[in-house]
Motif scaffolding. Sequence first.
Motif, PDB file in Angstrom:
ATOM      1  N   THR A 113       1.279  -1.494   0.338  1.00  0.00           N
ATOM      2  CA  THR A 113      -0.257  -0.164  -0.028  1.00  0.00           C
ATOM      3  C   THR A 113       0.642   1.423   0.209  1.00  0.00           C
ATOM      4  O   THR A 113       0.540   2.198  -1.092  1.00  0.00           O
ATOM      5  CB  THR A 113      -1.306   0.279   1.298  1.00  0.00           C
ATOM      6  OG1 THR A 113      -1.766  -1.109   1.372  1.00  0.00           O
ATOM      7  CG2 THR A 113      -2.320   1.089   1.225  1.00  0.00           C
ATOM      8  N   GLN A 114       1.850   1.332   0.462  1.00  0.00           N
ATOM      9  CA  GLN A 114       2.611   2.304   0.720  1.00  0.00           C
ATOM     10  C   GLN A 114       3.638   2.521  -0.616  1.00  0.00           C
ATOM     11  O   GLN A 114       3.770   4.111  -0.876  1.00  0.00           O
ATOM     12  CB  GLN A 114       3.701   2.095   1.967  1.00  0.00           C
ATOM     13  CG  GLN A 114       2.886   2.143   3.469  1.00  0.00           C
ATOM     14  CD  GLN A 114       2.895   0.526   3.569  1.00  0.00           C
ATOM     15  OE1 GLN A 114       2.693  -0.151   2.718  1.00  0.00           O
ATOM     16  NE2 GLN A 114       2.049   0.819   5.256  1.00  0.00           N
ATOM     17  N   GLY A 117       1.513   4.242  -2.430  1.00  0.00           N
ATOM     18  CA  GLY A 117       1.522   5.831  -2.268  1.00  0.00           C
ATOM     19  C   GLY A 117       2.490   6.558  -2.866  1.00  0.00           C
ATOM     20  O   GLY A 117       2.403   7.940  -4.041  1.00  0.00           O
ATOM     21  N   ALA A 138       0.189   4.623  -8.987  1.00  0.00           N
ATOM     22  CA  ALA A 138      -0.192   3.343  -8.115  1.00  0.00           C
ATOM     23  C   ALA A 138       0.067   2.092  -8.363  1.00  0.00           C
ATOM     24  O   ALA A 138       1.175   1.459  -7.395  1.00  0.00           O
ATOM     25  CB  ALA A 138      -1.615   3.639  -7.805  1.00  0.00           C
ATOM     26  N   ASN A 178       6.971   9.115   1.256  1.00  0.00           N
ATOM     27  CA  ASN A 178       6.516   9.588   1.319  1.00  0.00           C
ATOM     28  C   ASN A 178       5.831  10.610   1.708  1.00  0.00           C
ATOM     29  O   ASN A 178       5.524  11.683   1.416  1.00  0.00           O
ATOM     30  CB  ASN A 178       4.815   8.104   1.393  1.00  0.00           C
ATOM     31  CG  ASN A 178       5.245   7.380   0.555  1.00  0.00           C
ATOM     32  OD1 ASN A 178       5.413   7.419  -0.724  1.00  0.00           O
ATOM     33  ND2 ASN A 178       3.972   6.617   0.775  1.00  0.00           N
ATOM     34  N   TRP A 196      -6.193  11.201  -2.427  1.00  0.00           N
ATOM     35  CA  TRP A 196      -6.144  10.489  -2.740  1.00  0.00           C
ATOM     36  C   TRP A 196      -5.108   8.906  -1.884  1.00  0.00           C
ATOM     37  O   TRP A 196      -5.676   8.590  -1.930  1.00  0.00           O
ATOM     38  CB  TRP A 196      -4.746  10.670  -3.987  1.00  0.00           C
ATOM     39  CG  TRP A 196      -4.901   9.061  -4.691  1.00  0.00           C
ATOM     40  CD1 TRP A 196      -5.970   8.823  -5.941  1.00  0.00           C
ATOM     41  CD2 TRP A 196      -3.900   7.959  -4.686  1.00  0.00           C
ATOM     42  NE1 TRP A 196      -5.569   7.560  -6.667  1.00  0.00           N
ATOM     43  CE2 TRP A 196      -4.243   7.136  -5.259  1.00  0.00           C
ATOM     44  CE3 TRP A 196      -3.281   7.887  -3.906  1.00  0.00           C
ATOM     45  CZ2 TRP A 196      -3.821   5.925  -5.851  1.00  0.00           C
ATOM     46  CZ3 TRP A 196      -2.639   6.332  -3.552  1.00  0.00           C
ATOM     47  CH2 TRP A 196      -2.354   5.317  -4.621  1.00  0.00           C
ATOM     48  N   LEU A 197      -4.413   9.225  -0.506  1.00  0.00           N
ATOM     49  CA  LEU A 197      -3.662   8.941  -0.179  1.00  0.00           C
ATOM     50  C   LEU A 197      -4.411   7.963   0.968  1.00  0.00           C
ATOM     51  O   LEU A 197      -4.173   7.032   1.674  1.00  0.00           O
ATOM     52  CB  LEU A 197      -2.613   9.561   0.527  1.00  0.00           C
ATOM     53  CG  LEU A 197      -0.964   9.421  -0.008  1.00  0.00           C
ATOM     54  CD1 LEU A 197      -0.312   9.639   0.531  1.00  0.00           C
ATOM     55  CD2 LEU A 197      -0.655   7.552  -0.246  1.00  0.00           C
ATOM     56  N   GLY A 271      -6.954   4.184  -4.431  1.00  0.00           N
ATOM     57  CA  GLY A 271      -6.526   4.732  -3.425  1.00  0.00           C
ATOM     58  C   GLY A 271      -6.119   3.928  -2.331  1.00  0.00           C
ATOM     59  O   GLY A 271      -6.704   2.591  -2.650  1.00  0.00           O
TER      60      GLY A 271
END
Lengths: 349, 302
Positions: A113-114, A117, A138, A178, A196-197, A271
Motif C-alpha cells: 500500500t505504501q 502511495g 499506483a 512519502n 488520494w492517499l 487509492g
Amino acid sequence: MSRSPRAAVLRTPAGLSLRFRPRALAVAAVCLVVALGTGVLLIGSGDFPMSPADVVRTLAGQGSPADSVIVNEIRLPRVVTALAVGAALGLAGAIFQSLVRNPLGSPDILGFTQGAGTGVLTVIVLFGGGSAAAAAGAAGGGLATGLVVWAVAGRHGAHGQRLVLVGIGVAAILTGVNGYLLTQAQIVDAARAVLWLTGSLDGRDWADSAPLLIALAVLGPLVLVGCGRALRMLELGDDAAHALGVPIERARLILLGAAVLLTSFAAAAAGPVSFVALTAPQLARRLTRTPGPNLLPAACMGAALLVAADWAAQRAFTGHQLPVGVVTGLLGGGYLVWLLVTERKTGRI
Amino acid sequence: MTLHHDTHPAPAPAPAPEGVAGPATAAPASSSAAPPDATAAARLSGGGLTLAYDRRVVAEGLDVAVPDGSFTVIVGPNACGKSTLLRALARILKPSAGAVVLDGRPIAGWPAKKLARTLGLLPQTSIAPEGISVADLVARGRYPHQGLLRQWSREDERVVTESMEATGVAELADRAVDELSGGQRQRVWIAMALAQQTPLLLLDEPTTYLDIAHQIEVLDLCARLHEEGRTVVAVLHDLNHASRYATHLIAMRDGRIVAEGEPGAVVTAELVEDVFGLPCQVIDCPETGTPLVVPAARRRAP
C-alpha cells in the motif's frame, strides 16, 4: 474451538467429483447479496434519490432516460469500483495471510500500500500528472515494491515471518519517502495527494475501474480455480506441501504475483483503502468456521465491507461526506484492536 | 484393516544407478559393510551426492541405496547430515552434485504429483492449520491423487478411512488436531502420509518430542507399515530404537556413511565409539535379541 462444518460432495457417474463446504458457500452468497443490496441502496441515494425498485428497473434497462444517465453514467461506476476494489483487496488479503501464515500479512503491513502511495506521490509531486497518470503510478509503485520485497526476502524466504519482517522494513522506508515527497509538493498538489492517499471513491468513472475489472476477471479465476487447492496445501508448511506434490515455488510465485497485482490495481482505482485486506479474510474465516484460505468468502466479504463503508462515508454525517478510506481505517483499526484482545484472551498471542 | 496399495507398478526393473553418479568422485564415501547387491535392486538410490545449504557443504560424494522392502534407519550424531540426506532423497533439497534416482530415472525430472504418489514424506515440522479436524487433515494426503474435476472420489473417502483406522485415529476423526496430544498428532500426520498410498515412505525423526510410550507406539506402527509391504526410511536419534526396528541400518558421521547393513552386524562397541564418540558396551536386548547399547559408566572423579 468450534468444530469445522462438514464438507459436501457432488459426484457424477462419469467419475467427476466436487468437494465444497456448504457453510462457506452460504457465507459467500450472503456477503454477495449484502454487497449488491447495499450497492443498489447507494445508487438510489444522493441529491436525486431513487427507490431501490427504480434503481433495479433502470439497471435492467427499463428506466427513464434521465434516470438512466444518473444511474449508469454517474453512480454505477462508483459502486462497481467499490465492489471491485473490495473484492480485490479481500482476495489479495486472503492470499497474503495464507501464504505468510499470519493474520497480519496484509498489503497494508507488507508495504505494498505504501509502495502504491509512493508511486502516486512521485507522479503528482515530481511530474504534476493527472488522475490517469496517478493510477498508473499506483500500479507501478505497488508492483515495484512487490519486486523489491521478493528480491530481499529471497526465493526461498518469500513466506512466513521473513516476508512480514522485510515488508515492515520496506513499509517504514516508503512511509519516510512519502513524507519527504509531501513536503516537497506545492500546496495544491499536496492536498490532492493527501486525498488520494486516504482512499476515495469520489467521481470514479468507468475508465478508473476498467484496469481493475480486467485484473479481477483474469486473476480471480486463476487464483480461485487454479491455485486455491495448492494454497491450502501450502498452509501445512513447505516440506509437507512439497511431499504432497505441490510445486511450491511456482505456486507461491503465481499467488504472490496475483495478490500484488490485485492490490496495486485496487490502489490505482480507489487509492490505498486501508484495512479491508486485513479484516475481510479474518471476518470471512470466523463466519465460515472453515480452516484454509477461504478465498471466495473473503472476496465477497471484502466487496460487502467496502460498499458498506462507502455507504457509511456518504450517509453517516449528514451534509458531510467522508473519503471511504477514513471509514475503513476507523472500522478496521477498531477491529484489529478487538482481534488482539480476543486472541489474547484465548491465549493464542 | 490392511491398506491396499494403489497400483504403482515399478516401471521395469530399475537399472543400476551407477551411471548417473555426478562428477564428484565417490572415493571415501562408504567403507561400508554393506550387502553387496543392495544398489543393484534399489528403487531409490543416490550417487555421488554433494549436499549443501547455500555454501555450507554437509556431505560430499555420498553413495546410498535404500534396499527395496527394507525398513532402513539412518542414525548418527547431531549435524552429521542424516536429515539432509533424507531431504535430498525426497527431492526437497537439490544436490549440488550427483543425483537421486527413483525407479531408474533422476528424481529431479519427476512430475511433482507423480512423485508424491510414489514417495511419501513425513517432514520434521509441519503446521496444522488452526481448527482443522483430523479427518480433514488426513484427507489432504489425497491431494496427489486428485484434480480440479476429481476432488473427492469414493476411493479417496475409502483410503482416508482406512488410513485413520490403520493408525488408530479413526475415533478422533472429528476432533480438532490442535487439541490432540503429541503422540496422537504424530499418528494423524502419519495417517496423512499413508493416505498418499506410496510404496516408499520417508520419515524424518518421527519420534522427536514424544515420550517413551508414544515413541514405541509410533515405531511399532512404522514396523507394521513396513511388514505390509512398504519400503520405509526413517531418521532416528535413538540407536537402540534403530537397532530394534531397522532391517537395514545406515550410520553416518560428518556427512559420510561410516557403516551400513543389518543392525546385528553393524552395531558394535567400536562403531558406536567411532560414530558417536561414546564408550559403551553392546549387549543383546533381552526382549528382541537385537543390539543394545549401554553407555559406559562415568568414572568417579578421583
